[in-house]
Design an enzyme around this catalytic site. Structure first.
Site, mmCIF file in Angstrom:
data_model
loop_
_atom_site.group_PDB
_atom_site.id
_atom_site.type_symbol
_atom_site.label_atom_id
_atom_site.label_comp_id
_atom_site.label_asym_id
_atom_site.label_seq_id
_atom_site.Cartn_x
_atom_site.Cartn_y
_atom_site.Cartn_z
ATOM 1 C CE1 TYR A 83 -36.516 30.831 -6.187
ATOM 2 C CE2 TYR A 83 -36.059 31.943 -8.271
ATOM 3 C CZ TYR A 83 -36.150 30.779 -7.528
ATOM 4 O OH TYR A 83 -35.871 29.568 -8.110
ATOM 5 C CB SER A 87 -33.348 30.214 -10.619
ATOM 6 O OG SER A 87 -34.285 30.964 -11.372
#
Length: 516
Positions: free
Chosen positions: A496, A483
């Protein structure tokens, strides 16, 4: 559908039966093929007629349906076939004696029909061909179904209990065996093959020394076309290293004896292993060989098994028609991931589902790993129903549980023989400030996004190492879906982002270790 059939001029087919062909079987078959192709009504459309078109054409019924049910072949591949057919059917079925398939069988059928027509006003609705199969004829589809059901009921009444083919759990040791077997049986300069293993009470019966003889020879042409004439026997005593040490010698002996690689390996202690060019052809191979075992067992009701003759086996092994038929069933290869085995975690939905669908569309075999059983099983069924050489399978797996991943490795290897591409996609997101995020939530996100990646690589790196050891030129890939949060911190999303930052460090470190 109707478009799948090759339309033929029936007068041309009938003329073939009266034609004098070369006495040499190979030249004869080339001449028969030429005349069959010439009988096409529209040759520009392409397509190749069934070699048994002449056989079906001579029956004067609107529908002629030719199948090979194992229960019927238990009767037709038995020592007491003729007496048993008379006992079960009386004069209501025509028995055609065993012969080479194709044109020779059509001539044998012509002779049998001529004898039938001398004493009867209508053609038979049931034709039984020794060491071959069943032909049912009728003027409506309903007649076909009714006649077939009657044939099956008569034979079933004499068979007794059917064999138990319920799948038994696959032994964990397949992880240390099948990837190596898959590589050893793949051509050095060609695509890697697919392997799969099956086990059942029926298979175990024939893996015993006393039962192995019943599986040694084929009963019908299909058994040779899809499984080769003989399987390779390679017993497994629980020691994977000892098995892999002995297997190359057994394989070399088989190649010398049979002139090629086995498609079926009978491994006592493990199961029945199929190895072939694609997932679809492996499944077909195992299906057909399982039917071969059923015939061997059930033929005992009719005096025991009657295998194909040595002469018939030699003819079918070298028959161009059957080589062509098999090439149609296996299909052709092509694209970059075509035929490879890809395992995608978190593939039941969202981004992972898109990855799985995209890989499958490019020809890859796909293992869908997810905790969502309903969505994962549904996706596997959707993909597997699509035409093509590749296959899909769902295995429930939790990327945070080492035991679950170990079972995932066993299931993936048992169904496809190994793994060429691991896509670590499973991930979760729990946003929140430092004050809001609980330790349990932080731990959950980190276990899935960071530790889960490590655990997946730990579970499948040994499979890839084993494949590489037995075929050094074979390269494999591990991909982690990361990501932008793995490159730059994310406000109120630190759990995250931390896991994704760590994922990049793992990828770089894994690459240094596994590059060889």
């Amino acid at each position: 559908g109707e478009d799948g059939f090759v339309v033929l001029r029936r007068a041309d087919l009938a003329a073939m039966l009266g034609r004098a062909y070369d006495a040499d079987p190979f030249r004869r078959e080339a001449e028969v093929k030429r005349d069959l192709l010439a009988a096409r009504l529209d040759p520009e459309r392409g397509g190749r007629p069934s070699v048994e078109a002449s056989l079906h054409d001579m029956v004067n019924r609107r529908y002629v349906v030719h199948t090979h049910p194992y229960a019927v072949n238990a009767l037709l591949c038995s020592r007491d076939c003729a007496a048993a057919v008379q006992r079960l059917f009386g004069g209501t079925a025509l028995l055609v004696p065993a012969s080479d398939p194709g044109y020779v069988l059509a001539r044998r059928m012509e002779e049998a029909l001529a004898g039938w027509r001398k004493t009867r006003s209508a053609d038979p609705t049931v034709i039984l061909m020794q060491n071959h199969g069943l032909v049912v004829a009728g003027d409506t589809p309903a007649e076909i179904h009714e006649t077939t059901a009657g044939v099956m009921a008569r034979i079933a009444s004499a068979l007794g209990p059917l064999p138990d083919t319920a799948p038994l759990p696959v032994h964990d040791s397949v992880v240390g065996l099948l990837p190596a077997i898959r590589m050893m049986l793949s051509p050095a300069d060609g695509p890697v093959k697919i392997a799969a293993v099956r086990d059942s009470a029926l298979v175990r019966h024939f893996l015993q020394p006393a039962g192995m003889e019943g599986a040694a020879l084929p009963f019908t042409p299909d058994h040779i076309v899809y499984c080769r004439t003989a399987p390779l026997a390679a017993p497994f005593d629980g020691d994977a290293a000892r098995f892999l040490e002995a297997f190359p010698r057994l394989l070399e002996e088989y190649r010398k004896r049979h002139g090629g690689d086995p498609r079926v390996i009978l491994a006592a202690g493990l199961g029945m292993i199929g190895v072939d060019e694609s997932k679809r052809s492996v499944d077909t191979c195992l299906d057909v060989f399982e039917e071969r075992l059923k015939i061997a067992l059930l033929s005992r009701a009719f005096g025991g098994p009657a295998f194909l003759s040595a002469e018939a086996i030699r003819f079918i092994e070298t028959w161009e028609v059957e080589s062509y038929r098999r090439s149609v069933s296996t299909g052709g290869a092509g694209r970059g991931v075509d035929g490879k085995v890809a395992l995608v975690t978190g593939a039941a939905q969202g981004f992972g589902r898109g990855i799985a669908e995209g890989l499958f569309a490019e020809g890859a075999n796909v293992v869908i790993a997810d905790v969502n059983e309903a969505a994962g099983a549904e996706l596997a069924a959707v993909l597997d129903a699509r035409p093509g050489r590749n296959g899909a399978a769902f295995v429930r797996a939790d990327v945070t549980d080492p035991a679950s991943l170990a079972r995932l490795a066993v299931e993936a290897v048992a169904r496809f023989g190994g793994v060429d591409l691991l896509v670590s996609n499973a991930g979760v997101l729990r946003a929140g400030s430092i004050g809001e995020m609980s330790p349990d939530e932080f731990d959950f996100v980190t276990r899935v996004n960071y530790a889960g990646y490590f655990l997946c690589v730990k579970a499948f790196a040994p499979v890839m190492r084993l494949q590489h050891r037995h075929r050094p030129a074979h390269l494999m890939d591990i991909v982690q879906v990361n990501s932008k949060s793995g490159l730059q911190g994310s406000n109120r999303n630190f759990a995250y982002a931390g896991g994704k930052f760590g994922g990049i460090g793992l990828t770089q470190s894994f690459a240094l270790e596994l590059v060889e």
